[in-house]
Design a protein around this motif. Structure first.
Motif, PDB file in Angstrom:
ATOM      1  N   MET A 134      -3.020 -14.356  10.150  1.00  0.00           N
ATOM      2  CA  MET A 134      -1.744 -14.135   9.455  1.00  0.00           C
ATOM      3  C   MET A 134      -1.959 -13.791   7.991  1.00  0.00           C
ATOM      4  N   LEU A 135      -2.971 -14.400   7.366  1.00  0.00           N
ATOM      5  CA  LEU A 135      -3.226 -14.145   5.949  1.00  0.00           C
ATOM      6  C   LEU A 135      -3.826 -12.761   5.721  1.00  0.00           C
ATOM      7  N   TYR A 136      -4.594 -12.272   6.689  1.00  0.00           N
ATOM      8  CA  TYR A 136      -5.206 -10.951   6.547  1.00  0.00           C
ATOM      9  C   TYR A 136      -4.152  -9.847   6.460  1.00  0.00           C
ATOM     10  N   VAL A 137      -3.034 -10.024   7.159  1.00  0.00           N
ATOM     11  CA  VAL A 137      -2.030  -8.959   7.255  1.00  0.00           C
ATOM     12  C   VAL A 137      -1.467  -8.567   5.890  1.00  0.00           C
ATOM     13  N   PRO A 138      -0.905  -9.501   5.093  1.00  0.00           N
ATOM     14  CA  PRO A 138      -0.412  -9.087   3.767  1.00  0.00           C
ATOM     15  C   PRO A 138      -1.530  -8.614   2.847  1.00  0.00           C
ATOM     16  N   LEU A 139      -2.737  -9.148   3.034  1.00  0.00           N
ATOM     17  CA  LEU A 139      -3.880  -8.710   2.226  1.00  0.00           C
ATOM     18  C   LEU A 139      -4.205  -7.248   2.517  1.00  0.00           C
ATOM     19  N   TYR A 140      -4.240  -6.894   3.801  1.00  0.00           N
ATOM     20  CA  TYR A 140      -4.496  -5.505   4.177  1.00  0.00           C
ATOM     21  C   TYR A 140      -3.363  -4.588   3.717  1.00  0.00           C
ATOM     22  N   ALA A 141      -2.129  -5.099   3.771  1.00  0.00           N
ATOM     23  CA  ALA A 141      -0.982  -4.292   3.338  1.00  0.00           C
ATOM     24  C   ALA A 141      -1.082  -3.964   1.848  1.00  0.00           C
ATOM     25  N   VAL A 142      -1.488  -4.931   1.049  1.00  0.00           N
ATOM     26  CA  VAL A 142      -1.665  -4.702  -0.398  1.00  0.00           C
ATOM     27  C   VAL A 142      -2.767  -3.676  -0.635  1.00  0.00           C
ATOM     28  N   MET A 143      -3.883  -3.822   0.095  1.00  0.00           N
ATOM     29  CA  MET A 143      -4.995  -2.891  -0.075  1.00  0.00           C
ATOM     30  C   MET A 143      -4.604  -1.481   0.381  1.00  0.00           C
ATOM     31  N   ALA A 144      -3.757  -1.399   1.414  1.00  0.00           N
ATOM     32  CA  ALA A 144      -3.290  -0.090   1.875  1.00  0.00           C
ATOM     33  C   ALA A 144      -2.406   0.576   0.833  1.00  0.00           C
ATOM     34  N   ARG A 145      -1.558  -0.217   0.144  1.00  0.00           N
ATOM     35  CA  ARG A 145      -0.732   0.357  -0.923  1.00  0.00           C
ATOM     36  C   ARG A 145      -1.604   0.945  -2.017  1.00  0.00           C
ATOM     37  N   MET A 146      -2.719   0.270  -2.304  1.00  0.00           N
ATOM     38  CA  MET A 146      -3.643   0.758  -3.324  1.00  0.00           C
ATOM     39  C   MET A 146      -4.409   1.986  -2.821  1.00  0.00           C
ATOM     40  N   THR A 147      -4.777   1.963  -1.543  1.00  0.00           N
ATOM     41  CA  THR A 147      -5.548   3.062  -0.963  1.00  0.00           C
ATOM     42  C   THR A 147      -4.733   4.343  -0.844  1.00  0.00           C
ATOM     43  N   PHE A 148      -3.480   4.201  -0.433  1.00  0.00           N
ATOM     44  CA  PHE A 148      -2.626   5.365  -0.195  1.00  0.00           C
ATOM     45  C   PHE A 148      -1.656   5.597  -1.352  1.00  0.00           C
ATOM     46  N   ILE A 149      -2.128   5.292  -2.542  1.00  0.00           N
ATOM     47  CA  ILE A 149      -1.318   5.518  -3.736  1.00  0.00           C
ATOM     48  C   ILE A 149      -0.969   7.015  -3.834  1.00  0.00           C
ATOM     49  N   GLY A 150       0.248   7.292  -4.163  1.00  0.00           N
ATOM     50  CA  GLY A 150       0.714   8.669  -4.229  1.00  0.00           C
ATOM     51  C   GLY A 150       1.419   9.121  -2.966  1.00  0.00           C
ATOM     52  N   ILE A 151       1.274   8.337  -1.882  1.00  0.00           N
ATOM     53  CA  ILE A 151       1.975   8.637  -0.629  1.00  0.00           C
ATOM     54  C   ILE A 151       2.981   7.519  -0.378  1.00  0.00           C
ATOM     55  N   LYS A 152       4.242   7.820  -0.519  1.00  0.00           N
ATOM     56  CA  LYS A 152       5.275   6.780  -0.429  1.00  0.00           C
ATOM     57  C   LYS A 152       6.002   6.813   0.921  1.00  0.00           C
ATOM     58  N   LYS A 153       5.221   6.905   1.988  1.00  0.00           N
ATOM     59  CA  LYS A 153       5.831   6.987   3.311  1.00  0.00           C
ATOM     60  C   LYS A 153       6.323   5.622   3.789  1.00  0.00           C
ATOM     61  N   PHE A 154       5.560   4.555   3.492  1.00  0.00           N
ATOM     62  CA  PHE A 154       5.914   3.218   3.955  1.00  0.00           C
ATOM     63  C   PHE A 154       6.079   2.280   2.772  1.00  0.00           C
ATOM     64  N   ASN A 155       7.113   1.425   2.839  1.00  0.00           N
ATOM     65  CA  ASN A 155       7.226   0.367   1.842  1.00  0.00           C
ATOM     66  C   ASN A 155       6.354  -0.813   2.266  1.00  0.00           C
ATOM     67  N   PHE A 156       6.339  -1.865   1.468  1.00  0.00           N
ATOM     68  CA  PHE A 156       5.426  -2.980   1.742  1.00  0.00           C
ATOM     69  C   PHE A 156       5.755  -3.666   3.063  1.00  0.00           C
ATOM     70  N   THR A 157       7.035  -3.870   3.341  1.00  0.00           N
ATOM     71  CA  THR A 157       7.425  -4.529   4.589  1.00  0.00           C
ATOM     72  C   THR A 157       7.003  -3.702   5.790  1.00  0.00           C
ATOM     73  N   GLU A 158       7.146  -2.390   5.695  1.00  0.00           N
ATOM     74  CA  GLU A 158       6.725  -1.512   6.790  1.00  0.00           C
ATOM     75  C   GLU A 158       5.209  -1.537   6.965  1.00  0.00           C
ATOM     76  N   LEU A 159       4.472  -1.682   5.873  1.00  0.00           N
ATOM     77  CA  LEU A 159       3.019  -1.814   5.976  1.00  0.00           C
ATOM     78  C   LEU A 159       2.634  -3.139   6.638  1.00  0.00           C
ATOM     79  N   LEU A 160       3.436  -4.166   6.425  1.00  0.00           N
ATOM     80  CA  LEU A 160       3.195  -5.429   7.133  1.00  0.00           C
ATOM     81  C   LEU A 160       3.304  -5.218   8.635  1.00  0.00           C
ATOM     82  N   VAL A 161       4.301  -4.450   9.056  1.00  0.00           N
ATOM     83  CA  VAL A 161       4.462  -4.133  10.480  1.00  0.00           C
ATOM     84  C   VAL A 161       3.251  -3.356  10.991  1.00  0.00           C
ATOM     85  N   VAL A 162       2.811  -2.374  10.212  1.00  0.00           N
ATOM     86  CA  VAL A 162       1.642  -1.572  10.594  1.00  0.00           C
ATOM     87  C   VAL A 162       0.444  -2.468  10.855  1.00  0.00           C
ATOM     88  N   PHE A 163       0.147  -3.365   9.929  1.00  0.00           N
ATOM     89  CA  PHE A 163      -1.062  -4.171  10.054  1.00  0.00           C
ATOM     90  C   PHE A 163      -0.884  -5.368  10.984  1.00  0.00           C
TER      91      PHE A 163
END
Length: 261
Positions: A134-163
């Motif tokens: 459970m803890l890995y999921v928000p951690l990966y979501a934060v790292m994904a926001r940093m990785t895909f900077i400049g692409i605003k396709k998903f908000n943070f909550t949607e990235l939580l769903v992805v991961f």
């Protein structure tokens, strides 16, 4: 006749409730119809669980994108799928610890004098597996926001769903392959070494499909993600060492290593 789930009045010919959608059960529970229900739910090719599992490999953007865009009946919803993954992970650890304990010996992968630390680390991961998932999921979501900077396709909550979906899928696959390889005596350390790059490739494949990126773009962003991942886990390790130092366990470990030498 009334629906046994929501008490709605039904006609005698009804097979399903028109309000809650529940199937009308007319027969008493027997071993035969219990097995039939199990087969329909878990073994039938058309059931949502199996379809979700398969399509997360074939078209992850369909499963995850459908949920994010509001289609919630086609596949297993993200919370239920993650809960199934946690259950499967707990079951596979139980099987390994009770039937194939020798395959959990990671001493061959530990540096000299680090065997005790390695053993404690593995024990900690097994004990808190569900919490760590459970803890890995928000951690990966934060790292994904940093990785895909400049692409605003998903908000943070949607990235939580992805991961949540990706973490669940990888956990289920890990559980299945770990039990299969353990049954033939293959050490789990070897399985982990092989599975980690495969998980990275699978995650890159899913994110490529979700973000609709070309190969060059996803390759560069995967490298960036790995750099961020390395820095993140280095920071986590420093924090863990700080916690171990504060509670005295680090000193105990050092003394144990000196005694071993």
């Amino acid at each position: 006749m009334t629906c046994k789930n929501c008490d709605t009045s039904l006609s005698a010919e009804s097979d399903f409730c028109h309000i809650c959608g529940a199937k009308v059960i007319r027969n008493r529970l027997t071993i035969k119809n219990l097995f039939e229900h199990f087969s329909e739910t878990f073994l039938n090719y058309d059931n949502k669980l199996l379809q979700t599992f398969i399509m997360l490999f074939k078209k992850p953007e369909d499963v995850i994108g459908s949920y994010i865009n509001g289609t919630r009946k086609k596949y297993v919803d993200v919370i239920s799928y993650f809960a199934i993954a946690i259950t499967v992970s707990g079951l596979y650890l139980f099987i390994l610890n009770n039937f194939f304990p020798k395959t959990l010996d990671y001493s061959m992968f530990a540096a000299a004098g680090q065997e005790e630390f390695n053993k404690k680390s593995i024990s900690f991961v097994q004990e808190y597996m569900s919490l760590l998932m459970m803890l890995y999921v928000p951690l990966y979501a934060v790292m994904a926001r940093m990785t895909f900077i400049g692409i605003k396709k998903f908000n943070f909550t949607e990235l939580l769903v992805v991961f949540l979906y990706l973490q669940a899928q990888m956990s289920i696959i890990t559980a299945i392959t770990s039990v299969l390889f353990s049954s033939v005596g293959i050490n789990q350390g070897i399985v982990s070494v092989v599975s980690i790059p495969l998980m990275i490739l699978y995650s890159a494949f899913c994110l490529k499909r979700l973000y609709n990126l070309n190969f060059r773009n996803i390759f560069l962003r995967t490298l960036l993600f790995l750099v961020i991942l390395g820095i993140t886990f280095f920071v986590i390790e420093i924090i863990m060492l700080g916690i171990m130092y504060s509670n005295g366990s680090l000193q105990e470990l050092i003394e144990a290593q000196k005694a071993a030498k």
